[in-house]
Design an enzyme around this catalytic site. Structure first.
Site, short mmCIF file in Angstrom:
data_model
loop_
_atom_site.label_atom_id
_atom_site.label_comp_id
_atom_site.label_asym_id
_atom_site.label_seq_id
_atom_site.Cartn_x
_atom_site.Cartn_y
_atom_site.Cartn_z
N SER A 260 0.86 -1.18 0.00
CA SER A 260 0.00 0.00 0.00
C SER A 260 0.89 1.23 0.00
O SER A 260 2.11 1.14 0.06
CB SER A 260 -0.87 0.01 1.26
OG SER A 260 -0.04 0.27 2.37
N LYS A 261 0.25 2.38 -0.04
CA LYS A 261 0.99 3.65 -0.02
C LYS A 261 1.90 3.73 1.20
O LYS A 261 2.94 4.38 1.18
CB LYS A 261 0.00 4.82 0.01
CG LYS A 261 -0.74 5.00 -1.30
CD LYS A 261 -0.45 6.37 -1.90
CE LYS A 261 -0.80 6.44 -3.37
NZ LYS A 261 -2.24 6.26 -3.62
#
Ligand code: GLU
Length: 502
Positions: A260-261
């Site tokens: 994920s980010k």
């Protein structure tokens, strides 16, 4: 301009963030497939989410794709027969499709408020039903009553009951979804029933575009797998032939979490700044979900195209391993043409040290000196940034600080005598070339072996420590050539002072 009838694939990013390992992987596989099939790659900007889309992310997209060498055949910047290629410029097409769906009874406006929707979901869950849309607004009387309250509609597709929605995924097996699990999903939002100023939602926009752009194969991330049956219903309702779909495997972190980010900075801009080479990134990314074959890290983009085969792609999650990417980069760097690396490194050195060479006091021309430096650093470094860091010992104003290993080497009992002797013997003649300097180092080793029974490292480590503040690094012949006799002697004198007064 008519569209060709060969393979047409698309890369359809939303400009809501920087290009990163995951998005580039989708771009790369579409690129490889298009090139292998002699087809066309279309770049489409999916900017229907106006709040999250930003022009700087679209610019980042062009910059990173160009840097990586992934060229497209049609797109917002170069045009093509199926434009416009930016969703924000295609609203009229979505509205037309929407009007058609409403007219034929496939879609209807829904006026349920967010609170009512939440309530309907809670009730469904409490009653053990799937939390899909209740279908309340299918009833015209309810719609009319709510519309009169001045509410704005969202439009839903009327999902047929009891249908098996199945397709053969290009990368997976057959995927089948029971239409009853979907519920009437939203495809459009508008102020009112005129649809003026309305906005197509993802599934409608993608279906209209993939059809309108003549897309034959949709290759996209697994996160879109649940959208595909919805899009199939839209194809059906609009009377379009669906393309073939292939969903690329998930990318996990080495710890097994979804990437994920929050998982570090995997943006291409970051890797470019760190001095990764485009081909290292591409060949590494090609291994995420595909097995290009042995020694993937040595392949070029052209070889990847030649070898590309959708049937050899894996549906299993792949793991993004930053260390492996670094190894790919080191390998590409070592095998890259020295002149190419030199031109990449030169501006970085100027930015860091204000100069790209320090040949004064050596027997070399600036360019020769610089190529010697680049060649030596290229052997050691894994990134261009590491080349810059390694160059500090030759380019920085002040001599490098002594590392722990260097301090230890200088504290050895024989260090002082070894350095004093080196100082006496290392004149301009013996340091003229890397070869003559290396020959001199061998002579020094032999001298101390015969004189005092010292081992090679007992001689070389103090000299290395004195010259570059570390016992590792490029070969001594190169170090002394790059430093030149004056700097070599000055550094040895400083080391002798340090030994006297650490
Ligand atoms: N715009 C979507 C995304 O960035 C891709 C949509 C698609 O490939 O269908 O995830």
């Amino acid at each position: 301009m008519p569209m060709d009838d060969g393979v047409r694939v698309r890369y359809a990013p939303s400009p809501t963030g920087q290009q990163h390992i995951g998005s580039i992987r989708t771009a790369l596989f579409n690129y490889l497939f298009a090139r292998k099939q002699g087809g066309r790659l279309i770049l489409r900007i999916e900017d229907t989410d106006r709040a999250r889309s930003a022009p700087e992310f679209e610019q980042d997209l062009y910059r990173q794709l160009a840097w990586l060498g992934l060229a497209w055949d049609e797109g917002p910047d170069i045009g093509g027969p199926a434009g416009p290629y930016r969703q924000s410029e295609r609203s009229a097409l979505y509205r037309d499709a929407m009007q058609r769906l409403i007219a034929q009874g496939s879609a209807y406006p829904c006026y349920c408020s967010p609170e009512e929707l939440a309530e309907q979901r809670r009730t469904a869950l409490a009653e053990g039903r799937p939390p899909r849309y209740s279908g309340l607004c299918r009833a015209p009387e309810r719609r009319e009553a709510l519309r009169r309250q001045g509410r704005s509609p969202v439009y839903r597709l009327r999902v047929p009951e009891g249908r098996e929605l199945a397709f053969d995924d290009l990368i997976r097996r057959r995927i089948a979804t029971d239409s009853d699990t979907l519920g009437d999903f939203t495809i459009y939002t508008a102020q009112d029933e005129t649809l003026e100023g309305g906005r197509a939602l993802y599934n409608l926009a993608v279906t209209v575009d993939d059809h309108g752009m003549g897309i034959t194969h949709v290759l996209r991330g697994e996160e879109h797998l649940s959208n595909t049956p919805r899009q199939m219903l839209l194809y059906e309702a609009l009377g379009y032939e669906p393309p073939q779909f292939g969903h690329l495997s998930l990318i996990l972190t080495p710890e097994g979490n979804k990437m994920s980010k929050r998982y570090g900075d995997t943006s291409i801009a970051h890797y470019a700044a760190e001095g990764y080479l485009p081909e290292a990134i591409l060949t590494y990314v090609a291994t995420l979900g595909w097995a290009p074959g042995r020694n993937a890290e040595r392949m070029t983009l052209d070889e990847l195209i030649q070898r590309f085969d959708l049937r050899r792609m894996s549906a299993n999650p792949s793991v993004f391993d930053p260390q492996r990417l670094l190894r790919f980069n080191k390998r590409k760097l070592q095998h890259a043409d020295r002149d190419t690396i030199a031109e990449l490194v030169r501006p970085r050195l100027v930015a860091e040290y204000g100069r790209w060479e320090a040949s004064e006091g050596t027997a070399h021309t600036p360019e020769w000196w610089f190529m010697l430096l680049v060649g030596a650093a290229q052997e050691e470094a894994a990134t261009l940034s590491e080349i810059v860091a390694l160059s500090a010992m030759f380019l920085a104003e002040s001599p490098p600080a002594l590392g722990e290993d260097a301090q230890e080497a200088l504290q050895a009992p024989e260090a002082e005598a070894v350095l004093a002797h080196a100082l006496e013997t290392m004149d301009a003649d013996v340091l003229a070339t890397p070869e003559s300097a290396n020959a001199h180092m061998t002579a020094l080793r032999h001298h101390w072996r015969d004189e005092a029974g010292l081992r090679g490292r007992q001689v070389m480590f103090p000299i290395r420590a004195a010259l570059i503040g570390s016992t590792t690094g490029p070969c001594l012949g190169i170090i002394t050539s790059l430093l030149g006799p004056e700097r070599c002697r000055a550094r040895i004198r400083e080391a002798l002072t340090w030994i006297a007064e650490p």
